[in-house]
Design an enzyme around this catalytic site. Structure first.
Site, PDB file in Angstrom:
ATOM      1  N   THR A  71       0.860  -1.189   0.000  1.00 13.78           N
ATOM      2  CA  THR A  71       0.000   0.000   0.000  1.00 13.78           C
ATOM      3  C   THR A  71       0.895   1.238   0.000  1.00 13.78           C
ATOM      4  O   THR A  71       1.581   1.516   0.987  1.00 13.78           O
ATOM      5  CB  THR A  71      -0.907   0.031   1.242  1.00 13.78           C
ATOM      6  OG1 THR A  71      -1.659  -1.184   1.296  1.00 13.78           O
ATOM      7  CG2 THR A  71      -1.855   1.222   1.179  1.00 13.78           C
ATOM      8  N   LYS A  99      -7.170   2.074  -2.928  1.00 13.78           N
ATOM      9  CA  LYS A  99      -6.779   1.419  -1.671  1.00 13.78           C
ATOM     10  C   LYS A  99      -6.721   2.450  -0.534  1.00 13.78           C
ATOM     11  O   LYS A  99      -7.167   2.179   0.592  1.00 13.78           O
ATOM     12  CB  LYS A  99      -5.421   0.742  -1.861  1.00 13.78           C
ATOM     13  CG  LYS A  99      -4.788   0.190  -0.612  1.00 13.78           C
ATOM     14  CD  LYS A  99      -5.602  -0.914   0.021  1.00 13.78           C
ATOM     15  CE  LYS A  99      -5.007  -1.332   1.354  1.00 13.78           C
ATOM     16  NZ  LYS A  99      -5.912  -2.163   2.128  1.00 13.78           N
ATOM     17  N   LYS A 149       0.067   5.274   8.384  1.00 13.49           N
ATOM     18  CA  LYS A 149       0.679   5.616   7.083  1.00 13.49           C
ATOM     19  C   LYS A 149      -0.404   5.788   6.022  1.00 13.49           C
ATOM     20  O   LYS A 149      -0.398   6.735   5.233  1.00 13.49           O
ATOM     21  CB  LYS A 149       1.675   4.504   6.725  1.00 13.49           C
ATOM     22  CG  LYS A 149       2.266   4.496   5.338  1.00 13.49           C
ATOM     23  CD  LYS A 149       1.642   3.463   4.400  1.00 13.49           C
ATOM     24  CE  LYS A 149       1.727   2.039   4.836  1.00 13.49           C
ATOM     25  NZ  LYS A 149       1.113   1.080   3.900  1.00 13.49           N
TER      26      LYS A 149
HETATM   27  N1  LIG Z   1      -1.331  -6.462   7.552  1.00 12.44           N
HETATM   28  C1  LIG Z   1      -2.430  -6.189   6.872  1.00 12.44           C
HETATM   29  O1  LIG Z   1      -3.544  -6.492   7.328  1.00 12.44           O
HETATM   30  C2  LIG Z   1      -2.382  -5.522   5.544  1.00 12.44           C
HETATM   31  C3  LIG Z   1      -1.280  -4.830   5.102  1.00 12.44           C
HETATM   32  N2  LIG Z   1      -1.321  -4.227   3.875  1.00 12.44           N
HETATM   33  C4  LIG Z   1      -0.159  -3.495   3.370  1.00 12.44           C
HETATM   34  O2  LIG Z   1       0.771  -4.481   2.942  1.00 12.44           O
HETATM   35  C5  LIG Z   1       2.113  -4.053   3.182  1.00 12.44           C
HETATM   36  C6  LIG Z   1       2.804  -5.062   4.073  1.00 12.44           C
HETATM   37  O3  LIG Z   1       2.085  -5.145   5.282  1.00 12.44           O
HETATM   38  P1  LIG Z   1       2.466  -6.175   6.429  1.00 12.44           P
HETATM   39  O4  LIG Z   1       2.891  -7.449   5.847  1.00 12.44           O
HETATM   40  O5  LIG Z   1       1.369  -6.124   7.402  1.00 12.44           O
HETATM   41  O6  LIG Z   1       3.725  -5.434   7.059  1.00 12.44           O
HETATM   42  P2  LIG Z   1       4.912  -5.979   7.957  1.00 12.44           P
HETATM   43  O7  LIG Z   1       5.347  -4.809   8.764  1.00 12.44           O
HETATM   44  O8  LIG Z   1       4.541  -7.233   8.647  1.00 12.44           O
HETATM   45  O9  LIG Z   1       6.045  -6.345   6.880  1.00 12.44           O
HETATM   46  C7  LIG Z   1       6.708  -5.323   6.191  1.00 12.44           C
HETATM   47  C8  LIG Z   1       7.690  -5.922   5.200  1.00 12.44           C
HETATM   48  O10 LIG Z   1       8.417  -4.842   4.581  1.00 12.44           O
HETATM   49  C9  LIG Z   1       9.814  -5.073   4.752  1.00 12.44           C
HETATM   50  N3  LIG Z   1      10.525  -3.803   4.818  1.00 12.44           N
HETATM   51  C10 LIG Z   1      10.274  -2.755   5.627  1.00 12.44           C
HETATM   52  N4  LIG Z   1      11.134  -1.737   5.371  1.00 12.44           N
HETATM   53  C11 LIG Z   1      11.951  -2.175   4.379  1.00 12.44           C
HETATM   54  C12 LIG Z   1      13.017  -1.597   3.680  1.00 12.44           C
HETATM   55  N5  LIG Z   1      13.439  -0.344   3.930  1.00 12.44           N
HETATM   56  N6  LIG Z   1      13.637  -2.325   2.725  1.00 12.44           N
HETATM   57  C13 LIG Z   1      13.210  -3.576   2.441  1.00 12.44           C
HETATM   58  N7  LIG Z   1      12.197  -4.189   3.073  1.00 12.44           N
HETATM   59  C14 LIG Z   1      11.575  -3.494   4.027  1.00 12.44           C
HETATM   60  C15 LIG Z   1       9.922  -5.866   6.031  1.00 12.44           C
HETATM   61  O11 LIG Z   1      11.179  -6.507   6.096  1.00 12.44           O
HETATM   62  P3  LIG Z   1      11.819  -6.937   7.520  1.00 12.44           P
HETATM   63  O12 LIG Z   1      11.242  -8.293   7.832  1.00 12.44           O
HETATM   64  O13 LIG Z   1      13.277  -6.963   7.282  1.00 12.44           O
HETATM   65  O14 LIG Z   1      11.411  -5.888   8.527  1.00 12.44           O
HETATM   66  C16 LIG Z   1       8.747  -6.827   5.841  1.00 12.44           C
HETATM   67  O15 LIG Z   1       9.076  -7.838   4.943  1.00 12.44           O
HETATM   68  C17 LIG Z   1       1.972  -2.650   3.768  1.00 12.44           C
HETATM   69  O16 LIG Z   1       2.066  -1.715   2.735  1.00 12.44           O
HETATM   70  C18 LIG Z   1       0.571  -2.648   4.379  1.00 12.44           C
HETATM   71  O17 LIG Z   1       0.037  -1.347   4.470  1.00 12.44           O
HETATM   72  C19 LIG Z   1      -2.389  -4.336   3.037  1.00 12.44           C
HETATM   73  C20 LIG Z   1      -3.489  -5.032   3.421  1.00 12.44           C
HETATM   74  C21 LIG Z   1      -3.587  -5.646   4.717  1.00 12.44           C
HETATM   75  O1  LIG Z   2      -4.568  -2.476   4.528  1.00 16.86           O
HETATM   76  C1  LIG Z   2      -5.081  -3.247   5.343  1.00 16.86           C
HETATM   77  C2  LIG Z   2      -6.447  -3.657   5.198  1.00 16.86           C
HETATM   78  C3  LIG Z   2      -6.925  -4.576   6.250  1.00 16.86           C
HETATM   79  C4  LIG Z   2      -8.288  -5.099   5.879  1.00 16.86           C
HETATM   80  O2  LIG Z   2      -8.788  -4.839   4.773  1.00 16.86           O
HETATM   81  O3  LIG Z   2      -8.844  -5.825   6.726  1.00 16.86           O
END
Ligand SMILES: NC(=O)C1=CN([C@@H]2O[C@H](COP(=O)(O)OP(=O)(O)OC[C@H]3O[C@@H](n4cnc5c(N)ncnc54)[C@H](OP(=O)(O)O)[C@@H]3O)[C@@H](O)[C@H]2O)C=CC1
Ligand SMILES: O=CCCC(=O)O
Length: 293
Positions: free
Chosen positions: A95, A170, A238
């Protein structure tokens, strides 16, 4: 089909596992490389850098935390761009804002690669169950080529036209969700403060016109102050920030979203950023109690 996967956080890990269990060959990379181990146990191969993954795979998916992570993985040394060549497809499901997505798209396509942004609606459980809603935009031919991937990850995919449309939609969705969460949390606090049963409030809400999966799923945990992260609060904040910036650009007044963003910021300042976004409840609870003390 061989698929690369960059970013194994809450969402990326579940999505990559899902691809593996549906017969895809998956090469993974994560900034903290040790997080790849669990995927290897399920049959994944590890790429040492984003560039190594791109070199190996025709199609690579990214699921990264925010705009700065999405840009860094593409543009930094050993990044995606180093190995993008004619015919490679890059699908960023993080996102981010439309500007970030457009920068990535331009860089990839200038090197002959193909790009889709494809952020998702749905959290950890839908990711595990392949029930995400995919908001894709960019190159239609790439969308058609990778629909098999989307069919495994999601229950429904939308193709929304030009790059930026997926990112914007989104942000609108998550702006609404973050505002709803604040209203819900305030209601739970107000019920408790008024001597009412919070469980009865949940039961009543669930029977009426504003029943929804988020209240149903999060409510019982919230009233126990349990906020194990499915969607980390720092990411919700964010998204509110990026949605408010979109509102600035479009001159759309969004006082409700602005107030919700303040609550999420306050929660972050209190160290709740890694908790589920439902932890905003703790901030509202503290402030309502202080106001009436
Ligand atoms: N969780 C949710 O319910 C949802 C999340 N999203 C979106 O999806 C994305 C991922 O979310 P989520 O999995 O929850 O997040 P997490 O915080 O669990 O994971 C983030 C990921 O990004 C990596 N990362 C962070 N900073 C850097 C960097 N500078 N360089 C390289 N890799 C980096 C992390 O690596 P490392 O392991 O090394 O920290 C990790 O793999 C986000 O944009 C979020 O807004 C969308 C829908 C639902
Ligand atoms: O970006 C996160 C969305 C979480 C959700 O749709 O439940």
């Amino acid at each position: 089909m061989e698929v690369g996967f960059l970013g194994l956080g809450i969402m990326g890990k579940a999505m990559a596992l899902n691809l593996l269990s549906n017969g895809f060959r998956v090469t993974v990379w994560n900034r903290t490389l040790s997080r790849c181990e669990e995927l290897v146990e399920h049959g994944a191969t590890v790429g040492e850098t984003p560039a190594a993954v791109i070199q190996k795979c025709k199609y690579t998916v990214a699921m990264l935390s925010d705009p700065s992570a999405a840009l860094s993985v593409v543009f930094d040394e050993h990044g995606v761009l180093e190995q993008i060549t004619e015919g490679k497809g890059y699908i960023d499901m993080s996102t981010v804002d439309a500007e970030t997505s457009s920068k990535i798209s331009q860089a990839i396509t200038e090197k002959g690669g193909h790009f889709l942004e494809a952020p998702v609606s749905g959290s950890k459980k839908p990711a595990e169950d392949g029930q995400l809603v995919i908001l894709a935009a960019g190159e239609k031919t790439l969308y058609e080529e990778v629909i098999q991937i989307f069919d495994v990850l999601g229950k429904k995919s939308f193709f929304l036209g030009s790059v930026g449309n997926g990112a914007k939609l989104k942000l609108v969705v998550n702006m609404i969700m973050g505002s709803m969460m604040n209203g819900f949390a305030e209601g739970l606090v107000l019920a408790e403060r008024s001597g009412l049963s919070q469980q009865t409030l949940l039961d009543v809400l669930d029977l009426g016109a504003i029943a929804n999966p988020m209240f149903r799923l999060k409510g019982p945990a919230m009233i126990n102050s349990s906020h194990a992260p499915n969607f980390p609060l720092k990411h919700q904040q964010k998204d509110m920030r990026l949605a408010l910036a979109l509102g600035d650009e479009q001159a759309v007044s969004m006082p409700v979203a602005a107030a919700a963003n303040e609550s999420f910021k306050k929660a972050r300042s209190l160290g709740l950023g890694e908790e589920d976004f439902s932890a905003v409840y703790e901030v509202l609870k503290a402030s309502l109690f202080n106001a009436t003390a």
